[in-house]
Design an enzyme around this catalytic site. Structure first.
Site, short mmCIF file in Angstrom:
data_model
loop_
_atom_site.label_atom_id
_atom_site.label_comp_id
_atom_site.label_asym_id
_atom_site.label_seq_id
_atom_site.Cartn_x
_atom_site.Cartn_y
_atom_site.Cartn_z
N SER A 26 8.79 9.28 38.43
CA SER A 26 8.82 9.40 36.97
C SER A 26 10.24 9.72 36.48
O SER A 26 11.14 8.90 36.72
CB SER A 26 7.81 10.45 36.54
OG SER A 26 7.43 10.26 35.21
N ASP A 78 -1.85 4.19 35.03
CA ASP A 78 -0.94 5.28 34.68
C ASP A 78 -0.95 5.47 33.16
O ASP A 78 -0.66 4.52 32.42
CB ASP A 78 0.48 4.91 35.15
CG ASP A 78 1.47 6.05 35.00
OD1 ASP A 78 2.24 6.29 35.95
OD2 ASP A 78 1.46 6.70 33.93
N HIS A 136 -0.78 8.47 37.40
CA HIS A 136 0.61 8.95 37.47
C HIS A 136 0.75 10.14 38.41
O HIS A 136 1.82 10.68 38.58
CB HIS A 136 1.05 9.38 36.06
CG HIS A 136 2.54 9.52 35.87
ND1 HIS A 136 3.41 8.47 35.91
CD2 HIS A 136 3.29 10.62 35.63
CE1 HIS A 136 4.64 8.90 35.70
NE2 HIS A 136 4.61 10.20 35.52
N1 LIG Z 1 2.10 19.06 32.03
C1 LIG Z 1 1.99 17.74 31.50
C2 LIG Z 1 1.92 16.75 32.65
C3 LIG Z 1 3.33 16.35 32.99
C4 LIG Z 1 3.32 15.42 34.18
O1 LIG Z 1 2.40 14.66 34.42
N2 LIG Z 1 4.38 15.55 34.93
C5 LIG Z 1 4.54 14.68 36.08
C6 LIG Z 1 5.85 13.93 35.94
S1 LIG Z 1 5.93 13.09 34.39
C7 LIG Z 1 7.53 12.43 34.27
O2 LIG Z 1 8.47 12.87 34.90
C8 LIG Z 1 4.46 15.52 37.35
O3 LIG Z 1 5.07 15.19 38.36
N3 LIG Z 1 3.71 16.63 37.25
C9 LIG Z 1 3.66 17.59 38.33
C10 LIG Z 1 2.49 17.46 39.26
O4 LIG Z 1 2.42 18.26 40.23
O5 LIG Z 1 1.66 16.57 39.03
C11 LIG Z 1 0.78 17.60 30.68
O6 LIG Z 1 0.20 18.63 30.45
O7 LIG Z 1 0.45 16.47 30.37
#
Ligand SMILES: N[C@@H](CCC(=O)N[C@@H](CSC=O)C(=O)NCC(=O)O)C(=O)O
Length: 302
Positions: free
Chosen positions: A165, A242, A277
């Site tokens: 991402s 995604d 995602h």
């Molecule tokens: N907290 C957010 C969710 C954010 C999210 O999905 N972050 C991804 C990367 S998005 C782009 O860089 C991620 O890697 N999250 C960490 C994980 O451990 O999954 C929300 O509340 O939507």
């Protein structure tokens, strides 16, 4: 100033080191995780000279992440032992009470969202120098730290880069800007055209002084200006389920941007059915990315 090793955790046949150091680029304490594969621990003191230096893959994480998310969920460790590479998991931004975050308190800017660029706009320009940190300072100080232990890890030359991402975006930018440095680049659901999507526009508006700088930090622009060195191609996976696909990722954009350039047909874009995602998606395709990088790093299965 070198590293503090906060924790050594057995995982697979190696160890994950949770470390921290005082970074010059960010002016803060930065956390970083380093996975040392079984090959590192098999090297017996005194015959290090006989051991070929172990290559390194840098994994850049996405919005909201610390070094823990990918260390715990991406499952790179199995592959690191299989091929014999170190994995470095940097943090995603400077942190601390005196480090400015997002005035609106959102999760897609500021703390945990440094976008791996060097900010030019105050107040962020003091600490948000994540391009310099990831691509220059961190490899250099890791090399110094481990050289002192006499162990042969190659943090500087036989290295590759990947990420998820925002981290996939960071990997693409670092690779295209420093192709001579990284042997290969891959990405999981990367932000490929930040200047045209909300996440990227928020980051560029917040971190960069002028809109004239934006093209310097957009992979769809960089791909048009970057000569392609021999054997170079880019591996990308994106899930068709995604939730960020249409608004934030737009993966086809980089394939379209690469037409009429030396990168035409050199970006392997895999749209994988049913995947989202999350790290369930990332961990599913890590083996393919590990094999891709291992080939470019001259590694065979052990
Ligand atoms: N907290 C957010 C969710 C954010 C999210 O999905 N972050 C991804 C990367 S998005 C782009 O860089 C991620 O890697 N999250 C960490 C994980 O451990 O999954 C929300 O509340 O939507």
């Amino acid at each position: 100033m070198t590293f503090t090793v906060k924790q050594k955790i057995n995982v697979c046949n190696g160890k994950l080191l949770r470390m921290s150091h005082e970074s010059e680029s960010t002016g803060t304490t930065m956390d970083v995780n380093v996975y040392l594969p079984k090959q590192y621990w098999q090297c017996v003191r005194g015959n290090e000279a006989l051991m070929k230096p172990i290559p390194t893959i840098y994994y850049l994480s996405g919005l909201t992440c610390t070094p823990q998310n990918a260390s715990e969920k991406a499952m790179w460790q199995f592959q690191a032992d299989k091929y014999g590479f170190v994995v470095v998991f940097p943090d995603t931004s400077p942190r601390g009470d005196d480090v400015p975050g997002d005035p609106e308190g959102s999760w897609d800017f500021g703390h945990g969202a440094g976008f791996y660029i060097d900010a030019t706009k105050e107040p962020y320009s003091k600490n948000y120098n994540m391009y310099t940190y990831v691509h220059e300072e961190l490899p250099r100080v890791l090399d110094q730290h481990f050289a002192d232990t006499g162990k042969h890890v190659d943090f500087l030359e036989n290295v590759s880069i990947t990420g998820h991402s925002m981290g996939g975006y960071g990997a693409l930018c670092g690779f295209l800007k420093q192709q001579a440095h990284y042997k290969s680049c891959s990405a999981f659901a990367p932000i490929v055209n930040p200047k045209n999507v909300p996440w990227g526009q928020k980051a560029f508006n917040g971190y960069l002084e002028s809109k004239a700088e934006w093209d310097l930090h957009d992979p769809c622009e960089l791909i048009k200006q970057t000569p392609r060195e021999e054997r170079r191609h880019i591996l990308i996976h994106v899930g068709d389920a995604d939730p960020f696909y249409e608004e934030q990722l737009k993966p086809q954009s980089i394939v379209e941007a690469s037409q009429d350039t030396p990168w035409a047909n050199k970006i392997e874009l895999n749209i994988v059915a049913g995947f989202d995602h999350s790290y369930y998606f990332v961990s599913t395709f890590v083996p393919q990315h590990a094999k891709f990088h291992a080939e470019h790093l001259g590694l065979k299965e052990h």
